[in-house]
Design a protein around this motif. Structure first.
Motif, PDB file in Angstrom:
ATOM      1  N   SER A 198       0.807  -1.228   0.000  1.00 14.67           N
ATOM      2  CA  SER A 198       0.000   0.000   0.000  1.00 14.67           C
ATOM      3  C   SER A 198       0.835   1.269   0.000  1.00 14.67           C
ATOM      4  N   GLY A 199       2.090   1.178   0.462  1.00 13.34           N
ATOM      5  CA  GLY A 199       2.903   2.374   0.585  1.00 13.34           C
ATOM      6  C   GLY A 199       2.618   3.145   1.853  1.00 13.34           C
ATOM      7  N   LEU A 200       1.754   2.612   2.721  1.00 16.72           N
ATOM      8  CA  LEU A 200       1.415   3.254   3.985  1.00 16.72           C
ATOM      9  C   LEU A 200       2.048   2.489   5.146  1.00 16.72           C
TER      10      LEU A 200
ATOM     11  N   TYR B 220      -7.783   9.665   9.625  1.00 20.87           N
ATOM     12  CA  TYR B 220      -6.376   9.260   9.629  1.00 20.87           C
ATOM     13  C   TYR B 220      -6.174   7.745   9.609  1.00 20.87           C
ATOM     14  N   ILE B 221      -7.263   6.981   9.579  1.00 11.43           N
ATOM     15  CA  ILE B 221      -7.184   5.524   9.479  1.00 11.43           C
ATOM     16  C   ILE B 221      -7.981   5.071   8.254  1.00 11.43           C
ATOM     17  N   ALA B 222      -7.388   4.176   7.467  1.00 15.05           N
ATOM     18  CA  ALA B 222      -8.080   3.635   6.294  1.00 15.05           C
ATOM     19  C   ALA B 222      -8.074   2.115   6.344  1.00 15.05           C
ATOM     20  N   LEU B 223      -9.174   1.529   5.926  1.00 14.76           N
ATOM     21  CA  LEU B 223      -9.259   0.075   5.813  1.00 14.76           C
ATOM     22  C   LEU B 223      -8.447  -0.381   4.611  1.00 14.76           C
ATOM     23  N   ALA B 224      -7.644  -1.409   4.798  1.00 14.07           N
ATOM     24  CA  ALA B 224      -6.853  -1.989   3.716  1.00 14.07           C
ATOM     25  C   ALA B 224      -7.252  -3.446   3.584  1.00 14.07           C
ATOM     26  N   GLY B 225      -8.343  -3.693   2.907  1.00 13.77           N
ATOM     27  CA  GLY B 225      -8.882  -5.041   2.826  1.00 13.77           C
ATOM     28  C   GLY B 225      -9.803  -5.327   3.994  1.00 13.77           C
ATOM     29  N   ASN B 226     -10.039  -6.604   4.236  1.00 13.96           N
ATOM     30  CA  ASN B 226     -10.990  -6.993   5.278  1.00 13.96           C
ATOM     31  C   ASN B 226     -10.384  -7.103   6.667  1.00 13.96           C
ATOM     32  N   SER B 227      -9.059  -7.180   6.747  1.00 19.40           N
ATOM     33  CA  SER B 227      -8.466  -7.486   8.046  1.00 19.40           C
ATOM     34  C   SER B 227      -7.344  -6.541   8.458  1.00 19.40           C
ATOM     35  N   SER B 228      -7.120  -5.458   7.709  1.00 18.98           N
ATOM     36  CA  SER B 228      -6.013  -4.558   8.032  1.00 18.98           C
ATOM     37  C   SER B 228      -6.451  -3.104   8.005  1.00 18.98           C
ATOM     38  N   VAL B 229      -5.750  -2.303   8.793  1.00 21.97           N
ATOM     39  CA  VAL B 229      -5.974  -0.857   8.807  1.00 21.97           C
ATOM     40  C   VAL B 229      -4.612  -0.171   8.738  1.00 21.97           C
ATOM     41  N   CYS B 230      -4.582   1.055   8.177  1.00 23.15           N
ATOM     42  CA  CYS B 230      -3.321   1.772   8.016  1.00 23.15           C
ATOM     43  C   CYS B 230      -3.479   3.234   8.416  1.00 23.15           C
ATOM     44  N   LEU B 231      -2.395   3.806   8.896  1.00 22.67           N
ATOM     45  CA  LEU B 231      -2.327   5.235   9.168  1.00 22.67           C
ATOM     46  C   LEU B 231      -2.121   5.957   7.846  1.00 22.67           C
ATOM     47  N   THR B 232      -2.978   6.955   7.566  1.00 19.94           N
ATOM     48  CA  THR B 232      -2.911   7.630   6.262  1.00 19.94           C
ATOM     49  C   THR B 232      -2.046   8.894   6.330  1.00 19.94           C
ATOM     50  N   ILE B 233      -0.818   8.703   6.756  1.00 20.80           N
ATOM     51  CA  ILE B 233       0.198   9.746   6.710  1.00 20.80           C
ATOM     52  C   ILE B 233       1.394   9.142   5.991  1.00 20.80           C
ATOM     53  N   ILE B 234       1.986   9.895   5.091  1.00 24.75           N
ATOM     54  CA  ILE B 234       3.073   9.348   4.289  1.00 24.75           C
ATOM     55  C   ILE B 234       4.385  10.068   4.578  1.00 24.75           C
ATOM     56  N   SER B 235       5.481   9.410   4.208  1.00 25.57           N
ATOM     57  CA  SER B 235       6.797  10.015   4.313  1.00 25.57           C
ATOM     58  C   SER B 235       7.645   9.479   3.173  1.00 25.57           C
ATOM     59  N   ASP B 236       8.875   9.946   3.102  1.00 22.10           N
ATOM     60  CA  ASP B 236       9.774   9.526   2.037  1.00 22.10           C
ATOM     61  C   ASP B 236      11.147   9.299   2.639  1.00 22.10           C
ATOM     62  N   ASN B 237      11.662   8.098   2.484  1.00 24.54           N
ATOM     63  CA  ASN B 237      12.973   7.787   3.047  1.00 24.54           C
ATOM     64  C   ASN B 237      14.088   8.599   2.414  1.00 24.54           C
ATOM     65  N   GLY B 238      13.788   9.226   1.264  1.00 24.56           N
ATOM     66  CA  GLY B 238      14.811  10.029   0.602  1.00 24.56           C
ATOM     67  C   GLY B 238      15.079  11.340   1.296  1.00 24.56           C
ATOM     68  N   PHE B 239      14.171  11.772   2.172  1.00 24.41           N
ATOM     69  CA  PHE B 239      14.374  13.025   2.884  1.00 24.41           C
ATOM     70  C   PHE B 239      14.930  12.725   4.260  1.00 24.41           C
ATOM     71  N   GLY B 240      16.048  13.273   4.583  1.00 24.09           N
ATOM     72  CA  GLY B 240      16.653  13.060   5.893  1.00 24.09           C
ATOM     73  C   GLY B 240      16.962  14.380   6.543  1.00 24.09           C
ATOM     74  N   PRO B 241      17.492  14.359   7.758  1.00 23.01           N
ATOM     75  CA  PRO B 241      17.740  15.592   8.491  1.00 23.01           C
ATOM     76  C   PRO B 241      18.778  16.496   7.834  1.00 23.01           C
ATOM     77  N   ASP B 242      19.616  15.943   6.965  1.00 25.11           N
ATOM     78  CA  ASP B 242      20.679  16.753   6.387  1.00 25.11           C
ATOM     79  C   ASP B 242      20.320  17.312   5.010  1.00 25.11           C
ATOM     80  N   ASN B 243      19.294  16.761   4.366  1.00 28.82           N
ATOM     81  CA  ASN B 243      18.972  17.234   3.027  1.00 28.82           C
ATOM     82  C   ASN B 243      17.504  17.626   2.894  1.00 28.82           C
ATOM     83  N   SER B 244      16.864  17.958   4.001  1.00 24.74           N
ATOM     84  CA  SER B 244      15.464  18.325   3.968  1.00 24.74           C
ATOM     85  C   SER B 244      15.302  19.707   3.367  1.00 24.74           C
ATOM     86  N   VAL B 245      14.342  19.841   2.452  1.00 26.67           N
ATOM     87  CA  VAL B 245      14.054  21.109   1.800  1.00 26.67           C
ATOM     88  C   VAL B 245      12.548  21.323   1.772  1.00 26.67           C
TER      89      VAL B 245
END
Length: 468
Positions: free
Chosen positions: A372-374, A410-435
């Protein structure tokens, strides 16, 4: 061959555009427009793949908002793949008026529509979208269409202060230059659009606004509908109409192509400092940066803290407000064009950790997270989702305003048995290169909230309510 075809298309467009004028109309106080969700389900109807489409589109949007840099010779703004999770309005341009759908976007400013019968959109074969039947504006059928001239002061707003250097046929100091304002190119996360600027008449039932600057796009990539820019720059719809404030209430959508709509209300004339009953207000925050006009276009808010389950999350202060070091990175913006809220990694990780810690009774659904990417996602099989006690999520702003989200925001159903937090991030952004902005509040988190952009008093207001 492709270049020749594009030149032919441009020449054809120039031949279509006509000039004329329009009469003035009475000056009202408010205009109300229907506001409808735009969503195209994933062709497989798989809820996890649908969430993946939304998270990917939100991440693409966040990357562009964060990395966008001003470039005067080419007008750029930020848009998202609006077939995934946006909200639309309809506006009427021309004489007689032609009604065209637009994506409401507070993260950009230029207003533009697909233009002429030759409008070409590549990679626009989204589900339920026929690239050959995209609603387009026909300048030839409007008596009030004018191509914006190169010496028109409004051309400089879009093309930059050195625009005359790109108009070789215009002699400095003369008023008889007939050269048109250069073509604009709007670039966004996964595509672009190109066109000419028009001076047109924007019509509401109560009033007509002449000489409204609007983009006539003749070629786009992955952009089957126009954009109504509600950002803070001079070319935005609020700026051109002289709005004192605007408000909307985004109806709840479960990604089911709902035909329901709510109201977008535009206010002209002073509203003094009167506050709407029951609304929490926080002042807009100006980004101190001066070398990036894109950051000055966004609606920044002064976020003080994020609470998960009633407990404040430890977030470094430099991510909560834009820096005054000349770069303007960090801070929180509110954006109607993003679906899921984005948080930079140093913000997201402590929030996600606090959330997962309070959901420790449920196993993580790692397979759903990867698909799901979440994240985090949890397996709640054997328990009804509505019976699960989720940690509360709240945002506290300067002035005491508290945005306390209902679970469905902030919560979404992902199929019949799972739930996910609907906030995203990107591992490419870190503390040293955040813009750019560190937090982007998306429209999913704004569902069933009355939201007010009080431009006259420089404040943002919200109140939870049903938007149906």
């Amino acid at each position: 061959m492709a270049a020749l075809s594009l030149l032919s298309l441009i020449f054809f467009t120039l031949c279509l555009l006509a000039s004329s004028s329009s009469s003035k109309a009475p000056n009202p106080t408010t205009f109300t427009l229907p506001l409808s969700p735009i969503f195209t389900k994933h062709p497989s109807s798989d809820p996890i793949k649908t969430l993946n489409s939304l998270s990917s589109a939100s991440l693409t949007r966040a990357r562009h908002l964060k990395h966008h840099k001003s470039n005067p010779p080419i007008a750029k703004t930020q848009v998202s793949p609006h077939s995934y999770g946006g909200y639309s309005i309809s506006l009427s341009f021309g004489t007689p008026p032609q009604t065209i759908p637009f994506l409401l976007d507070t993260g950009s400013s230029l207003v533009w529509f697909p233009c002429t019968s030759r409008y070409l959109c590549t990679d626009c074969a989204f589900p339920d979208v026929d690239p050959g039947k995209i609603p387009s504006f026909m300048p030839k059928q409007s008596a009030s269409s004018k191509i914006l001239g190169c010496q028109n002061p409004k051309c400089e707003r879009i093309s930059g202060p050195n625009v005359l250097s790109r108009c070789p046929d215009c002699i400095p100091g003369t008023q008889n230059c007939t050269q048109t304002c250069p073509f604009y190119t709007i670039q966004y996360g996964s595509g672009s659009t190109l066109g000419l600027l028009l001076s047109e008449t924007l019509k509401f039932p109560q009033k007509a606004f002449m000489d409204f600057i609007v983009g006539c796009s003749i070629f786009s990539i992955r952009q089957p509908a126009g954009i109504a820019g509600f950002g803070r720059s001079q070319e935005s719809l609020p700026s051109q109409l002289g709005l004192s404030k605007f408000s909307h209430c985004l109806i709840s959508r479960r990604f089911d192509d709902s035909t329901q709509s709510s109201d977008l209300v535009l206010y002209r004339g002073s509203t003094s400092d009167a506050k709407t009953p029951g609304v929490n207000y926080t002042p807009f925050l100006k980004n101190p940066v001066s070398n990036n006009s894109a950051f000055r276009e966004y609606y920044y808010l002064n976020l003080r803290k994020v609470l998960v389950g009633g407990k404040s999350v430890n977030i470094p202060y430099k991510y909560l407000v834009p820096s005054d070091d000349g770069y303007g990175n960090g801070g929180t913006v509110v954006d109607s064009g993003s679906t899921f809220t984005f948080m930079e990694k140093p913000v997201f990780e402590p929030v996600a950790h606090a959330f997962a810690k309070q959901m420790a009774n449920f196993p993580r659904a790692a397979d759903v997270e990867s698909q799901s990417g979440l994240s985090p996602c949890f397996n709640v099989s054997g328990v009804k989702a509505e019976a699960v006690k989720f940690p509360e999520l709240a945002f506290h702003f300067k002035g005491g305003a508290k945005l306390e989200l209902p679970v469905e925001n902030y919560i979404a159903l992902a199929g019949n048995s799972s739930v996910c937090l609907t906030i995203i991030s990107d591992n490419g952004f870190g503390p040293d290169n955040s813009v750019g902005p560190a937090i982007i509040l998306g429209n999913f988190q704004q569902q069933n909230f009355y939201v007010e952009y009080d431009l006259e008093n420089e404040r943002f207001g919200f109140r939870q309510q049903s938007c149906k």
